[in-house]
Design a protein around this motif. Structure first.
Motif, PDB file in Angstrom:
ATOM      1  N   ARG A 143       0.836  -1.213   0.000  1.00  0.00           N
ATOM      2  CA  ARG A 143       0.000   0.000   0.000  1.00  0.00           C
ATOM      3  C   ARG A 143       0.866   1.256   0.000  1.00  0.00           C
ATOM      4  NH1 ARG A 143      -0.881   3.163   3.900  1.00  0.00           N
ATOM      5  NH2 ARG A 143      -0.347   1.622   5.480  1.00  0.00           N
ATOM      6  N   GLU A 144       1.950   1.229   0.766  1.00  0.00           N
ATOM      7  CA  GLU A 144       2.848   2.383   0.803  1.00  0.00           C
ATOM      8  C   GLU A 144       3.437   2.656  -0.579  1.00  0.00           C
ATOM      9  OE1 GLU A 144       5.743   1.567   3.784  1.00  0.00           O
ATOM     10  OE2 GLU A 144       4.249   1.288   5.374  1.00  0.00           O
ATOM     11  N   ALA A 145       3.789   1.599  -1.275  1.00  0.00           N
ATOM     12  CA  ALA A 145       4.366   1.762  -2.610  1.00  0.00           C
ATOM     13  C   ALA A 145       3.355   2.381  -3.570  1.00  0.00           C
ATOM     14  CB  ALA A 145       4.833   0.405  -3.141  1.00  0.00           C
ATOM     15  N   LEU A 146       2.097   1.944  -3.472  1.00  0.00           N
ATOM     16  CA  LEU A 146       1.073   2.472  -4.373  1.00  0.00           C
ATOM     17  C   LEU A 146       0.644   3.877  -3.977  1.00  0.00           C
ATOM     18  CD1 LEU A 146      -1.082  -0.751  -4.873  1.00  0.00           C
ATOM     19  CD2 LEU A 146       0.704   0.180  -6.352  1.00  0.00           C
ATOM     20  N   ASP A 147       0.741   4.208  -2.700  1.00  0.00           N
ATOM     21  CA  ASP A 147       0.422   5.565  -2.249  1.00  0.00           C
ATOM     22  C   ASP A 147       1.545   6.546  -2.577  1.00  0.00           C
ATOM     23  OD1 ASP A 147      -2.016   4.787  -1.264  1.00  0.00           O
ATOM     24  OD2 ASP A 147      -1.374   4.674   0.836  1.00  0.00           O
ATOM     25  N   HIS A 148       2.787   6.046  -2.557  1.00  0.00           N
ATOM     26  CA  HIS A 148       3.960   6.913  -2.766  1.00  0.00           C
ATOM     27  C   HIS A 148       4.921   6.236  -3.749  1.00  0.00           C
ATOM     28  CE1 HIS A 148       2.561   9.240   0.696  1.00  0.00           C
ATOM     29  NE2 HIS A 148       2.444   8.101   1.352  1.00  0.00           N
ATOM     30  N   PRO A 149       4.556   6.156  -5.009  1.00  0.00           N
ATOM     31  CA  PRO A 149       5.400   5.440  -5.985  1.00  0.00           C
ATOM     32  C   PRO A 149       6.792   6.048  -6.146  1.00  0.00           C
ATOM     33  CG  PRO A 149       3.655   6.676  -7.087  1.00  0.00           C
ATOM     34  CD  PRO A 149       3.331   6.699  -5.628  1.00  0.00           C
ATOM     35  N   ASP A 150       6.971   7.306  -5.754  1.00  0.00           N
ATOM     36  CA  ASP A 150       8.291   7.933  -5.851  1.00  0.00           C
ATOM     37  C   ASP A 150       9.298   7.291  -4.899  1.00  0.00           C
ATOM     38  OD1 ASP A 150       6.352   9.313  -4.057  1.00  0.00           O
ATOM     39  OD2 ASP A 150       8.163  10.312  -3.343  1.00  0.00           O
ATOM     40  N   ARG A 151       8.815   6.558  -3.904  1.00  0.00           N
ATOM     41  CA  ARG A 151       9.714   5.908  -2.938  1.00  0.00           C
ATOM     42  C   ARG A 151      10.204   4.536  -3.414  1.00  0.00           C
ATOM     43  NH1 ARG A 151       6.245   6.820   2.667  1.00  0.00           N
ATOM     44  NH2 ARG A 151       6.062   9.117   2.535  1.00  0.00           N
ATOM     45  N   ILE A 152       9.635   4.055  -4.510  1.00  0.00           N
ATOM     46  CA  ILE A 152       9.970   2.696  -4.962  1.00  0.00           C
ATOM     47  C   ILE A 152      11.353   2.666  -5.581  1.00  0.00           C
ATOM     48  CG2 ILE A 152       9.290   0.778  -6.446  1.00  0.00           C
ATOM     49  CD1 ILE A 152       6.447   1.930  -6.442  1.00  0.00           C
ATOM     50  N   ASP A 153      12.246   1.905  -4.985  1.00  0.00           N
ATOM     51  CA  ASP A 153      13.564   1.652  -5.560  1.00  0.00           C
ATOM     52  C   ASP A 153      13.974   0.230  -5.178  1.00  0.00           C
ATOM     53  OD1 ASP A 153      14.338   1.784  -2.888  1.00  0.00           O
ATOM     54  OD2 ASP A 153      15.227   3.786  -3.068  1.00  0.00           O
ATOM     55  N   ASP A 154      15.178  -0.169  -5.549  1.00  0.00           N
ATOM     56  CA  ASP A 154      15.605  -1.546  -5.297  1.00  0.00           C
ATOM     57  C   ASP A 154      15.662  -1.861  -3.806  1.00  0.00           C
ATOM     58  OD1 ASP A 154      15.792  -1.891  -7.993  1.00  0.00           O
ATOM     59  OD2 ASP A 154      17.975  -1.697  -8.089  1.00  0.00           O
ATOM     60  N   VAL A 155      16.070  -0.889  -2.999  1.00  0.00           N
ATOM     61  CA  VAL A 155      16.146  -1.111  -1.553  1.00  0.00           C
ATOM     62  C   VAL A 155      14.740  -1.302  -0.978  1.00  0.00           C
ATOM     63  CG1 VAL A 155      16.829  -0.115   0.658  1.00  0.00           C
ATOM     64  CG2 VAL A 155      18.286   0.192  -1.358  1.00  0.00           C
ATOM     65  N   PHE A 156      13.794  -0.495  -1.443  1.00  0.00           N
ATOM     66  CA  PHE A 156      12.409  -0.626  -0.979  1.00  0.00           C
ATOM     67  C   PHE A 156      11.865  -2.006  -1.334  1.00  0.00           C
ATOM     68  CE2 PHE A 156       7.845  -0.403  -1.387  1.00  0.00           C
ATOM     69  CZ  PHE A 156       7.450   0.378  -0.313  1.00  0.00           C
ATOM     70  N   LEU A 215      11.039 -17.682  -5.131  1.00  0.00           N
ATOM     71  CA  LEU A 215       9.691 -17.108  -5.102  1.00  0.00           C
ATOM     72  C   LEU A 215       9.601 -16.058  -4.013  1.00  0.00           C
ATOM     73  CD1 LEU A 215       6.721 -16.983  -5.971  1.00  0.00           C
ATOM     74  CD2 LEU A 215       6.254 -18.840  -4.321  1.00  0.00           C
ATOM     75  N   HIS A 216       9.345 -14.829  -4.414  1.00  0.00           N
ATOM     76  CA  HIS A 216       9.154 -13.729  -3.480  1.00  0.00           C
ATOM     77  C   HIS A 216       7.734 -13.200  -3.641  1.00  0.00           C
ATOM     78  CE1 HIS A 216      13.779 -12.847  -3.526  1.00  0.00           C
ATOM     79  NE2 HIS A 216      13.467 -14.030  -3.016  1.00  0.00           N
ATOM     80  N   LEU A 217       7.165 -12.738  -2.551  1.00  0.00           N
ATOM     81  CA  LEU A 217       5.770 -12.299  -2.521  1.00  0.00           C
ATOM     82  C   LEU A 217       5.669 -10.854  -2.062  1.00  0.00           C
ATOM     83  CD1 LEU A 217       2.640 -12.894  -2.462  1.00  0.00           C
ATOM     84  CD2 LEU A 217       2.991 -13.544  -0.056  1.00  0.00           C
ATOM     85  N   LEU A 218       4.823 -10.086  -2.750  1.00  0.00           N
ATOM     86  CA  LEU A 218       4.492  -8.735  -2.319  1.00  0.00           C
ATOM     87  C   LEU A 218       2.973  -8.670  -2.189  1.00  0.00           C
ATOM     88  CD1 LEU A 218       5.402  -5.928  -1.558  1.00  0.00           C
ATOM     89  CD2 LEU A 218       5.459  -5.323  -3.989  1.00  0.00           C
ATOM     90  N   ALA A 219       2.487  -8.623  -0.952  1.00  0.00           N
ATOM     91  CA  ALA A 219       1.053  -8.667  -0.695  1.00  0.00           C
ATOM     92  C   ALA A 219       0.733  -7.867   0.551  1.00  0.00           C
ATOM     93  CB  ALA A 219       0.585 -10.114  -0.519  1.00  0.00           C
ATOM     94  N   SER A 220      -0.478  -7.342   0.585  1.00  0.00           N
ATOM     95  CA  SER A 220      -0.937  -6.557   1.726  1.00  0.00           C
ATOM     96  C   SER A 220      -2.306  -7.063   2.151  1.00  0.00           C
ATOM     97  CB  SER A 220      -1.003  -5.071   1.341  1.00  0.00           C
ATOM     98  OG  SER A 220      -1.371  -4.272   2.451  1.00  0.00           O
TER      99      SER A 220
END
Length: 204
Positions: A24-37, A49-54
């Protein structure tokens, strides 16, 4: 694996993982998305297999923007060879650009009359395969008592399913225990192997 059903998705539940508010944070603030995030946001289910879910509160009003989803997806594609998006109906209608990206769209449904109708509608909505994007219809629980005959399904949808997962009482019993028990069943292993080969583009 990206679960875009922020309030009702079950990918984390099925994989025995904790949902993360990072999506949700990524979708609210897409400017914060980078490899570290991304590295801190994903759950490592297995080494491959990696998962990104809220799992957000039901009373929370969520209206992610399509451009934010596209930006997140672009970053994920830069880090992973394959990105699988679990896309609920509402988001599929709201994010048409997502369905036009190069790749494979999986239409998964059982053989009931209602599912057959919806598969036919989505096939019409998405149109024929292109050089960059293909559709795969996966018939789940083939042969169950609730399913139409396969000739009836083909008549409703306009063509046979591309792949099928047979109905099995053993799967229904194992599903009560959890996803890991289901994964051990040979019928599931064979079906998932065929789907994986198709998605990976190794067969025509």
């Amino acid at each position: 694996l990206l679960d875009l059903d922020l309030q009702g998705g079950d990918c984390a539940l099925q994989l025995d993982a904790e949902p993360s508010p990072a999506l949700r944070e990524a979708l609210d603030h897409p400017d914060r998305i980078d490899d570290v995030f991304i590295e801190h946001a994903v759950r490592h289910i297995t080494p491959r297999l990696h998962l990104l879910a809220s799992l957000e509160e039901l009373g929370r009003r969520l209206m992610p923007r399509e451009d934010a989803v596209m930006q997140l997806l672009q970053r994920l594609q830069a880090n992973y060879r394959y990105v699988l998006v679990d896309l609920p109906l509402v988001e599929a209608l709201r994010f048409p650009r997502l369905l036009e990206l190069p790749g494979t769209v999986l239409l998964v449904g059982t053989g009931t009359a209602a599912c057959a109708r919806e598969i036919a509608r989505w096939r019409e909505r998405l149109g024929p395969n292109t050089a960059e994007r293909s559709l795969l219809h996966i018939l789940n629980k083939r042969g169950s008592k609730a399913s139409l005959r396969e000739d009836q399904l083909s008549q409703v949808i306009g063509r046979p399913a591309d792949l099928a997962i047979p109905f099995s009482p053993a799967v229904a019993l194992a599903d009560r225990i959890g996803t890991r028990a289901v994964q051990k069943l040979s019928v599931i292993q064979r079906s998932m192997s065929a789907i994986s080969w198709q998605v990976a583009g190794r067969v025509s």
